[in-house]
Scaffold this motif. Structure first.
Motif, PDB file in Angstrom:
ATOM      1  N   ALA A  97       0.828  -1.210   0.000  1.00  0.00           N
ATOM      2  CA  ALA A  97       0.000   0.000   0.000  1.00  0.00           C
ATOM      3  C   ALA A  97       0.861   1.259   0.000  1.00  0.00           C
ATOM      4  O   ALA A  97       0.545   2.238  -0.684  1.00  0.00           O
ATOM      5  N   VAL A  98       1.943   1.248   0.761  1.00  0.00           N
ATOM      6  CA  VAL A  98       2.851   2.409   0.787  1.00  0.00           C
ATOM      7  C   VAL A  98       3.503   2.585  -0.580  1.00  0.00           C
ATOM      8  O   VAL A  98       3.669   3.716  -1.057  1.00  0.00           O
ATOM      9  N   TRP A  99       3.849   1.474  -1.228  1.00  0.00           N
ATOM     10  CA  TRP A  99       4.430   1.542  -2.575  1.00  0.00           C
ATOM     11  C   TRP A  99       3.451   2.237  -3.522  1.00  0.00           C
ATOM     12  O   TRP A  99       3.836   3.085  -4.321  1.00  0.00           O
ATOM     13  N   THR A 133      -5.869  12.589  -4.478  1.00  0.00           N
ATOM     14  CA  THR A 133      -7.132  12.168  -5.087  1.00  0.00           C
ATOM     15  C   THR A 133      -7.715  11.051  -4.228  1.00  0.00           C
ATOM     16  O   THR A 133      -7.078  10.552  -3.291  1.00  0.00           O
ATOM     17  N   ALA A 134      -8.908  10.648  -4.587  1.00  0.00           N
ATOM     18  CA  ALA A 134      -9.584   9.584  -3.832  1.00  0.00           C
ATOM     19  C   ALA A 134      -8.860   8.244  -3.957  1.00  0.00           C
ATOM     20  O   ALA A 134      -9.080   7.343  -3.148  1.00  0.00           O
ATOM     21  N   CYS A 155      -5.391   3.104   0.091  1.00  0.00           N
ATOM     22  CA  CYS A 155      -4.030   2.702   0.474  1.00  0.00           C
ATOM     23  C   CYS A 155      -3.761   3.015   1.943  1.00  0.00           C
ATOM     24  O   CYS A 155      -3.200   2.196   2.664  1.00  0.00           O
ATOM     25  N   VAL A 156      -4.185   4.192   2.367  1.00  0.00           N
ATOM     26  CA  VAL A 156      -4.004   4.583   3.764  1.00  0.00           C
ATOM     27  C   VAL A 156      -4.835   3.673   4.671  1.00  0.00           C
ATOM     28  O   VAL A 156      -4.380   3.268   5.741  1.00  0.00           O
ATOM     29  N   ASN A 157      -6.037   3.327   4.230  1.00  0.00           N
ATOM     30  CA  ASN A 157      -6.875   2.413   5.009  1.00  0.00           C
ATOM     31  C   ASN A 157      -6.231   1.037   5.145  1.00  0.00           C
ATOM     32  O   ASN A 157      -6.314   0.406   6.199  1.00  0.00           O
ATOM     33  N   TRP A 158      -5.595   0.563   4.070  1.00  0.00           N
ATOM     34  CA  TRP A 158      -4.886  -0.722   4.148  1.00  0.00           C
ATOM     35  C   TRP A 158      -3.747  -0.656   5.156  1.00  0.00           C
ATOM     36  O   TRP A 158      -3.537  -1.589   5.939  1.00  0.00           O
ATOM     37  N   VAL A 159      -2.992   0.434   5.140  1.00  0.00           N
ATOM     38  CA  VAL A 159      -1.884   0.578   6.095  1.00  0.00           C
ATOM     39  C   VAL A 159      -2.425   0.599   7.524  1.00  0.00           C
ATOM     40  O   VAL A 159      -1.883  -0.075   8.414  1.00  0.00           O
ATOM     41  N   LEU A 160      -3.489   1.350   7.744  1.00  0.00           N
ATOM     42  CA  LEU A 160      -4.090   1.412   9.081  1.00  0.00           C
ATOM     43  C   LEU A 160      -4.620   0.047   9.520  1.00  0.00           C
ATOM     44  O   LEU A 160      -4.426  -0.364  10.672  1.00  0.00           O
TER      45      LEU A 160
END
Length: 168
Positions: free
Chosen positions: A68-70, A83-84, A89-94
């Motif tokens: 996700a960070v990639w 953008t949306a 990706c941020v939700n996956w990291v969290l």
């Protein structure tokens, strides 16, 4: 689209992420480590397999978060980070951070309970391992809180960016 990040910084981060990701793939060491822990202390023999499973799940969480960070770094490099597309990706990291924290708490509790009255484990080892696990849990909670703040900032920047695009 405007690029928000220096391409060399993005390249450096991608190299570091790739190296850490490759190190996480080195999961064949996890059985060796869990066996070593079980061999050192008699109270940990029964915990070999739970530690192994939780350790591998933790590494899977790290690998998914790195993917996700990639993606976030790629969005930043293309200038579309505000953008949306960035929010999942941020939700996956969290989500991965929350699962990894829960696994660390579970390992900590298992260790604290199973090792409490182990005569073969020196007190210094018990307290040192407990301290390291406690610090890891605190660091993971701090990381999750930081990511929540970053998610809020990303949401605000995305809203402002889309409002400016509508005006222009």
């Amino acid at each position: 689209m405007k690029r928000y990040m220096n391409k060399w910084v993005l390249l450096g981060l991608k190299v570091i992420i790739a190296l850490v990701w490759l190190a996480c793939l080195w999961t064949f060491a996890a059985p060796i480590l869990s066996e070593a822990m079980a061999g050192l202390y008699s109270s940990q023999v029964a915990m070999r397999w739970p530690y192994l499973i939780m350790g591998i799940l933790f590494l899977v969480c790290v690998e998914i978060a790195f993917a996700a960070v990639w993606r976030l770094l790629s969005l930043s490099g293309s200038g579309t980070v505000f953008t949306a597309k960035a929010m999942p990706c941020v939700n996956w990291v969290l989500g991965c951070a929350a699962i990894a924290t829960a696994l660390t708490v579970l390992v900590s509790l298992c260790f604290l309970i199973s090792s409490w009255h182990d005569a073969t484990m020196p007190a210094m080892d018990y307290y040192t391992i407990a301290l390291v696990l406690g610090v890891a849990v605190l660091a993971e909670i701090g990381f999750m809180l930081l990511m929540v703040v970053m998610k809020g900032l990303l949401r605000a920047a995305t809203d402002q960016s889309s409002e400016l695009e509508q005006v222009i």
